[in-house]
Design an enzyme around this catalytic site. Structure first.
Site, PDB file in Angstrom:
ATOM      1  CB  ALA A   7      -0.906  -0.011   1.242  1.00  0.00           C
ATOM      2  CB  CYS A   8       1.967   3.735  -1.842  1.00  0.00           C
ATOM      3  SG  CYS A   8       3.216   2.447  -1.997  1.00  0.00           S
ATOM      4  CB  THR A   9      -1.036   7.473   0.835  1.00  0.00           C
ATOM      5  OG1 THR A   9      -1.584   6.356   1.527  1.00  0.00           O
ATOM      6  CG2 THR A   9      -2.087   8.573   0.746  1.00  0.00           C
TER       7      THR A   9
END
Length: 374
Positions: A38-40
């Site tokens: 996951a990343c943002t």
């Protein structure tokens, strides 16, 4: 009293239940499945020409990231067989590598920023005789060739090549989508869904996380926008929840110098306040280092964050394993054609503070991960 408090929208019980049912339907359609790495990413649009892009890198292990200076004038190939693009970089760039086999993140000398994030739903087309580009070079191709988002969208929408996924050194397929932003505040999101390239282009596309596909993320976020972030925001580490939180937070930041805090900001400048604000948002949506959730092995710790000040062309790097954040002004780097490739070694727990531009050393460039094309 907060000067930036947002008004609470009026949402009736019937409307709230309808929106909840819509969100639940999307969740049951697949959004609630365990997520991959996951990343943002979020773009802050301020006043006085201030544009700042922040991103977090969430990964299940040390991806042995280093920073690299690539000057203009480098001859490259797309590392995907005989029928692969060839080009000479028009612009120099500063990038963060993944495993030293590809560009994961970076900014070029024109203030164009590229961020690669995980998207499990990605399905890439088979080349079938068309030119192919290795996934490891997707972000670098954009940084090398374009000064603005509109220029990149115009060129890439013609599909001069197809992106071919690669198997990463940790044995996982690189299932990724690409976000780009420029110094004007323009943004674009590139995804391959069902073998077709989908592009979302416009200043309104400030936020990107992971699954589901971007159109579904927007639909989910519209539900939370109706509730209002000062009333309630979802709090888990799932991509849809991070999307809702960062969408609210990045737009709730002050768009000019804030008297209550500006005296504590370096040089008391609004530009530096904006960088600090975006960094705080990225920390707020990060996954704690070492966090493990039983039953969800693919929710990963945040291992580093970057903040790109596109007005001042300064790249900030914030490692979750290091006690210091440091920065690199691109104006302090030699990005002219013929200049040497340089590397700032981060692996092995190296610690830097302040302006680290002088700490880069000449180095042979890494080899981008090739892809075999049938």
């Amino acid at each position: 009293m907060s000067r930036h408090r947002l008004p609470k929208p009026r949402v009736t019980g019937v409307a709230r239940r309808a929106m909840a049912l819509a969100a639940t339907a999307l969740y049951l359609a697949g959004v609630g499945a365990p997520l991959a790495q996951a990343c943002t990413r979020a773009v802050y649009l301020g006043s006085a020409g201030v544009v700042v892009t922040g991103r977090s890198m969430d990964w299940s292990e040390d991806m042995r990231t280093n920073l690299w200076v690539f000057p203009a004038g480098i001859a490259r190939t797309g590392a995907a067989g005989a029928n692969t693009p060839k080009w000479v970089s028009r612009y120099g760039s500063l990038i963060a590598s993944g495993y030293d086999v590809g560009t994961a993140d970076g900014m070029n000398e024109k203030g164009l920023v590229a961020n690669l994030l995980y998207l499990a739903e990605s399905e890439y087309p088979k080349p079938e005789g068309r030119p192919a580009l290795s996934m490891s070079l997707w972000a670098q191709y954009v940084l090398d060739n374009f000064a603005s988002v509109s220029e990149a969208v115009e060129a890439l929408s013609k599909e001069p090549f197809v992106v071919v996924t690669a198997v990463l050194p940790n044995g996982r397929a690189a299932q990724l989508h690409l976000a780009i932003s420029d110094a004007s505040g323009d943004s674009a999101i590139f995804e391959y869904l069902g073998g077709k390239l989908v592009i979302h282009h416009g200043r309104q596309y400030q936020v990107m996380t992971n699954s589901p596909s971007y159109d579904q993320q927007l639909a989910l976020n519209s539900y939370w926008e109706q509730i209002g972030g000062t009333v309630f925001l979802p709090g888990t580490f799932r991509a849809a929840d991070r999307f809702a939180r960062v969408s609210f937070l990045i737009k709730a930041l002050p768009a000019k110098a804030e008297p209550a805090i500006i005296t504590a900001v370096p040089d008391q400048t609004y530009d530096n306040q904006a960088v600090g604000s975006v960094a705080s948002v990225m920390r707020a949506v990060s996954v704690p280092l070492g966090f493990i959730e039983p039953g969800s092995p693919n929710i990963a710790s945040t291992i580093w964050r970057t903040v790109s000040d596109q007005k001042n062309r300064t790249y900030f790097f914030d490692s979750a394993t290091s006690p210091n954040t440091f920065w690199v002004p691109l104006s302090d780097l030699d990005l002219k054609p013929g200049a040497p490739v340089k590397k700032l070694t981060l692996t092995g727990g190296k610690v830097y503070a302040g302006n680290a531009a002088a700490r880069f050393e000449p180095a042979a460039p890494f080899a981008f991960l090739p892809v075999k094309v049938d």
